[in-house]
Structure formats: structure tokens, C-alpha cells
Design an enzyme around this catalytic site. Structure first.
Site, PDB file in Angstrom:
ATOM      1  N   CYS A 123      29.302 -23.440   1.908  1.00  0.00           N
ATOM      2  CA  CYS A 123      28.426 -22.793   2.896  1.00  0.00           C
ATOM      3  C   CYS A 123      28.913 -21.365   3.067  1.00  0.00           C
ATOM      4  CB  CYS A 123      28.479 -23.529   4.234  1.00  0.00           C
ATOM      5  SG  CYS A 123      27.096 -23.062   5.323  1.00  0.00           S
ATOM      6  N   CYS A 125      28.622 -19.806   6.238  1.00  0.00           N
ATOM      7  CA  CYS A 125      28.766 -19.458   7.665  1.00  0.00           C
ATOM      8  C   CYS A 125      30.195 -19.127   8.083  1.00  0.00           C
ATOM      9  CB  CYS A 125      28.171 -20.532   8.565  1.00  0.00           C
ATOM     10  SG  CYS A 125      29.059 -22.091   8.533  1.00  0.00           S
ATOM     11  N   LYS A 199      20.991 -32.776   7.760  1.00  0.00           N
ATOM     12  CA  LYS A 199      21.902 -32.150   8.707  1.00  0.00           C
ATOM     13  C   LYS A 199      21.065 -31.585   9.848  1.00  0.00           C
ATOM     14  CE  LYS A 199      25.368 -28.549   9.167  1.00  0.00           C
ATOM     15  NZ  LYS A 199      26.150 -27.538   8.464  1.00  0.00           N
ATOM     16  N   ARG A 209      32.761 -25.223  15.460  1.00  0.00           N
ATOM     17  CA  ARG A 209      32.512 -23.778  15.390  1.00  0.00           C
ATOM     18  C   ARG A 209      33.662 -23.006  16.014  1.00  0.00           C
ATOM     19  NH1 ARG A 209      25.961 -23.959  16.416  1.00  0.00           N
ATOM     20  NH2 ARG A 209      25.520 -25.172  14.538  1.00  0.00           N
ATOM     21  N   ARG A 221      20.723 -22.238  14.545  1.00  0.00           N
ATOM     22  CA  ARG A 221      20.458 -22.634  13.165  1.00  0.00           C
ATOM     23  C   ARG A 221      19.168 -23.447  13.004  1.00  0.00           C
ATOM     24  NH1 ARG A 221      25.277 -20.899  11.589  1.00  0.00           N
ATOM     25  NH2 ARG A 221      27.250 -21.887  12.168  1.00  0.00           N
ATOM     26  N   LYS A 252      24.213 -36.168   9.073  1.00  0.00           N
ATOM     27  CA  LYS A 252      25.147 -35.512   9.983  1.00  0.00           C
ATOM     28  C   LYS A 252      24.409 -34.968  11.182  1.00  0.00           C
ATOM     29  CE  LYS A 252      28.023 -31.451   9.948  1.00  0.00           C
ATOM     30  NZ  LYS A 252      28.474 -30.328   9.191  1.00  0.00           N
ATOM     31  N   SER A 278      32.640 -33.070  14.897  1.00  0.00           N
ATOM     32  CA  SER A 278      33.655 -32.605  15.856  1.00  0.00           C
ATOM     33  C   SER A 278      33.354 -32.989  17.301  1.00  0.00           C
ATOM     34  CB  SER A 278      33.799 -31.090  15.728  1.00  0.00           C
ATOM     35  OG  SER A 278      32.562 -30.440  15.966  1.00  0.00           O
TER      36      SER A 278
HETATM   37  C1  PBG Z   1      28.571 -25.513   8.290  1.00  0.00           C
HETATM   38  C2  PBG Z   1      29.172 -26.763   8.824  1.00  0.00           C
HETATM   39  C3  PBG Z   1      29.204 -27.159  10.159  1.00  0.00           C
HETATM   40  C4  PBG Z   1      29.862 -28.379  10.201  1.00  0.00           C
HETATM   41  C5  PBG Z   1      30.210 -28.694   8.896  1.00  0.00           C
HETATM   42  N1  PBG Z   1      29.751 -27.693   8.063  1.00  0.00           N
HETATM   43  C6  PBG Z   1      28.797 -26.462  11.384  1.00  0.00           C
HETATM   44  C7  PBG Z   1      27.465 -25.924  11.581  1.00  0.00           C
HETATM   45  O1  PBG Z   1      26.487 -26.232  10.887  1.00  0.00           O
HETATM   46  O2  PBG Z   1      27.385 -25.126  12.505  1.00  0.00           O
HETATM   47  C8  PBG Z   1      30.111 -29.173  11.441  1.00  0.00           C
HETATM   48  C9  PBG Z   1      31.188 -30.194  11.347  1.00  0.00           C
HETATM   49  C10 PBG Z   1      31.631 -30.735  12.641  1.00  0.00           C
HETATM   50  O3  PBG Z   1      31.071 -30.446  13.721  1.00  0.00           O
HETATM   51  O4  PBG Z   1      32.587 -31.518  12.623  1.00  0.00           O
HETATM   52  N2  PBG Z   1      29.231 -25.037   7.172  1.00  0.00           N
END
Ligand code: PBG
Length: 327
Positions: A123, A125, A199, A209, A221, A252, A278
Site C-alpha cells: 500500500c 498510505c 476491506k 493509523r 478512505r 477486513k 487494531s
Molecule cells: C492500509 C492498511 C490499514 C490497515 C492495514 N493496512 C489501515 C487503513 O486502511 O487505514 C489496518 C490494520 C489494522 O487496523 O489493524 N495500508
């Protein structure tokens, strides 16, 4: 035959009998441990705690190698790497730098623990200064197709560093097919793609984050991640990824989306991974710390429920504890 001929309690009588008829089992082999690796020097131990996720740390590369060894010793098959680069820029250059943090960590971990699988998050980000998962147009929207090209470069760079599986989490359209073609072209035809297919735009990514420093600088997003209200659309995303060549499909977050896990499994019969994110982790840890939940039973029940819904693989920050409790 209704009651009294049928008495479901007969099979509940003892632990051995309950074990005999248990439908879903949880093993360390089903679990994947996410690791946050940072390139900038942190503390002398190479470990910086993440306040919202007790027990989870940002790791230096050498601490990540240690942590990967601990995961392997507990019987976990894989780690999922997230990188926290020293510098961010509008194009997320750190993501596809062969000397980037994930690339360096992958080489170091594979060198020390060759039989542990390294899965990498693909990714932009964590690497863009604006925190979005792709390149921005002048109006601030994310430009799909050029972003996909950079994601493919990122995946190839991870594979070149030795990643066993690549996991695109950006939710751009067409990225699985483009990544598949790029990997094949570069000689990585055997590297599987774990597609974050379904997702959702979720509030439960908050602690991640903070950990990865990847909150979007403006907006959210929702223009690329899925609406939490949409199950049919999640299925369309999964089927599109199957057509583009995904090897494993991911849903997810996990807990609010158990129905989606079940539907994706039934519709595709592919291996399904679920990401116990998380915020889900932070809730259990906070409740346990407040004395309102028994952590061990809550975690094992949760992970079993995710498996029962249809997930073959569970990505979870509880992986090391769960592996200990299951051994
Ligand atoms: C983006 C990504 C995210 C997570 C995994 N990959 C965050 C998002 O989309 O903002 C979240 C994982 C988590 O909350 O444990 N690369």
C-alpha cells in the site's frame, strides 16, 4: 425425533465428549502476526510501545528479526510486515524503494528465519505525506490507474527482497491483475497474492493509523474502501479479485463482517483470510485491563468465531498469546 428422544445435552457431558464433536479448531498454524517495522532509530532496545495497542510495538529491523524468531518458535507460520519509513512524500516513493524499510526487513527476516513466511502489506498510505493509499489528483481525489502502477512496483520490489506472499491493501480497482502481471513478468510467477478484497472503510483501524502514522491528512478512505453496509458489493470485489488472479482473499475487519467471511468462502472456495484489526484488539485489551473480560477466553472465543465463519487464516495481534495458550 423431538425431545425427549433427542437430548442435545448428551454430547455436552464431558470435556472429552465435547472435544470429540467440536466442529471448529484453532491452531497456531492458522494465525499470522502483523509487525510494524520502522527505519528510524527508536529506543536502544529497538522497540517503541504503541499506546493504544498494549503489547504491540514499533520495531527496528533487528528487533523485528527477533520478534519473527519468537513467532516461529511459537509455531506461527507467518508474519505480515508494515513499514514506517523515515521520509514520506506525495508519491510514496519509500514503498517501492528496493532499500525501503519493508524490503530491508524482509531480507533480514528471511536470512535469519528462512522457514517463516514473510507476507508484506502492499500500500502507499504509510509512505505518502498525505496518508492516502494512492496518488492524488489536483482536486484531492485518488487517481486509480497511476496508483496501481506504483502498487505493482511495490509488490515486485517486495518479492525481489524475498517476500513469500504479497498483500495489497489499497482497494484500487484492477490492482490484483496488474500486480499479477508485473510479478509474472519479473520472474515471480510463484509468489501468491493475498488480496484485501473486502476491506471496509472502518472506524476500527484507528489504533493502526496511530501505530503506522498513516491517518489521511484530509478526508477519509470512503472513496476507495467499502461501505460497511454493503455485503453484495463485497462479494463483487472478491469475485473480481479471483478473476484477476488472487490466490487468497481477505476480509477486513473480521468481527463486524463474519457474514461477509462466510459469503466469500461459500462463493469462491478460495482460502480466506480475516484480519482481526487494531481496534478489535484494542477493545479486548482495554476491557481486560479494566477487569471486565477474561482476556484469554475472550481472545480464543473470538478467534474461533472468525474461523467458524469460514476464515482459514486469521491475522491477529493476539497471535503470539493465542499460540501460547493453544500449546
Ligand atoms: C492500509 C492498511 C490499514 C490497515 C492495514 N493496512 C489501515 C487503513 O486502511 O487505514 C489496518 C490494520 C489494522 O487496523 O489493524 N495500508
Amino acid at each position: 425425533m423431538p425431545f425427549p428422544a433427542t437430548r442435545l445435552r448428551r454430547l455436552h457431558a464431558t470435556p472429552v465428549l465435547r472435544g470429540l464433536v467440536r466442529e471448529t479448531r484453532l491452531h497456531a498454524e492458522d494465525l499470522v502476526l502483523p509487525l510494524f517495522v520502522q527505519s528510524a532509530a527508536c529506543t536502544s532496545s529497538g522497540r517503541t510501545p504503541i499506546a493504544s495497542m498494549p503489547g504491540v510495538e514499533r520495531l527496528s529491523i533487528s528487533a523485528a528479526v527477533q520478534e519473527a524468531g519468537a513467532a516461529r518458535a511459537l509455531g506461527l507460520p507467518a508474519v505480515l510486515l508494515f513499514g514506517i519509513p523515515e521520509h514520506k512524500d506525495p508519491g510514496g516513493a519509500g514503498a517501492y524503494d528496493d532499500e525501503g524499510v519493508v524490503q530491508l526487513a524482509t531480507r533480514a527476516i528471511k536470512g535469519a528465519h528462512p522457514d517463516l513466511l514473510v507476507m508484506t502489506d502492499v500500500c502507499l498510505c504509510e509512505y505518502t505525506d498525505h496518508g492516502h493509499c494512492g496518488l492524488l489528483r489536483a482536486d484531492g481525489s485518488v487517481d486509480n490507474d497511476p496508483s496501481v502502477e506504483l502498487l505493482a512496483r511495490t509488490a515486485v520490489s517486495h518479492a525481489r527482497a524475498g517476500a513469500d506472499l504479497v498483500a495489497p491493501s489499497d482497494m484500487m480497482d484492477g490492482r490484483v491483475g496488474t500486480i499479477r502481471a508485473a510479478l509474472d513478468e519479473e520472474g515471480f510467477g510463484d509468489t501468491p497474492i493475498v488480496a484485501y478484497s473486502a476491506k471496509f472503510a472502518s472506524a476500527f483501524y484507528g489504533p493502526f493509523r496511530e501505530a503506522a502514522g498513516s491517518a489521511p491528512a484530509f478526508g477519509d478512505r470512503r472513496a476507495y474502501q467499502l461501505d460497511p453496509a454493503n455485503g453484495d458489493e463485497a462479494l463483487r470485489e472478491a469475485l473480481a479479485d479471483v478473476q484477476e488472479g488472487a490466490d487468497v482473499l481477505m476480509v477486513k475487519p473480521a468481527l463486524g463482517y463474519l457474514d461477509v467471511i462466510r459469503r466469500v468462502k461459500q462463493a469462491t472456495r478460495l482460502p480466506v483470510a480475516a484480519y482481526n484489526v487494531s481496534g478489535e484488539y484494542a477493545m479486548v485489551k482495554a476491557a481486560a485491563a479494566a477487569g471486565v473480560l477474561d482476556e484469554r477466553s475472550a481472545v480464543l472465543e473470538t478467534l474461533t468465531a472468525i474461523r467458524r465463519a469460514g476464515a482459514d487464516i486469521v491475522i491477529t495481534y493476539h497471535a503470539k498469546d493465542a499460540a501460547r495458550w493453544l500449546s
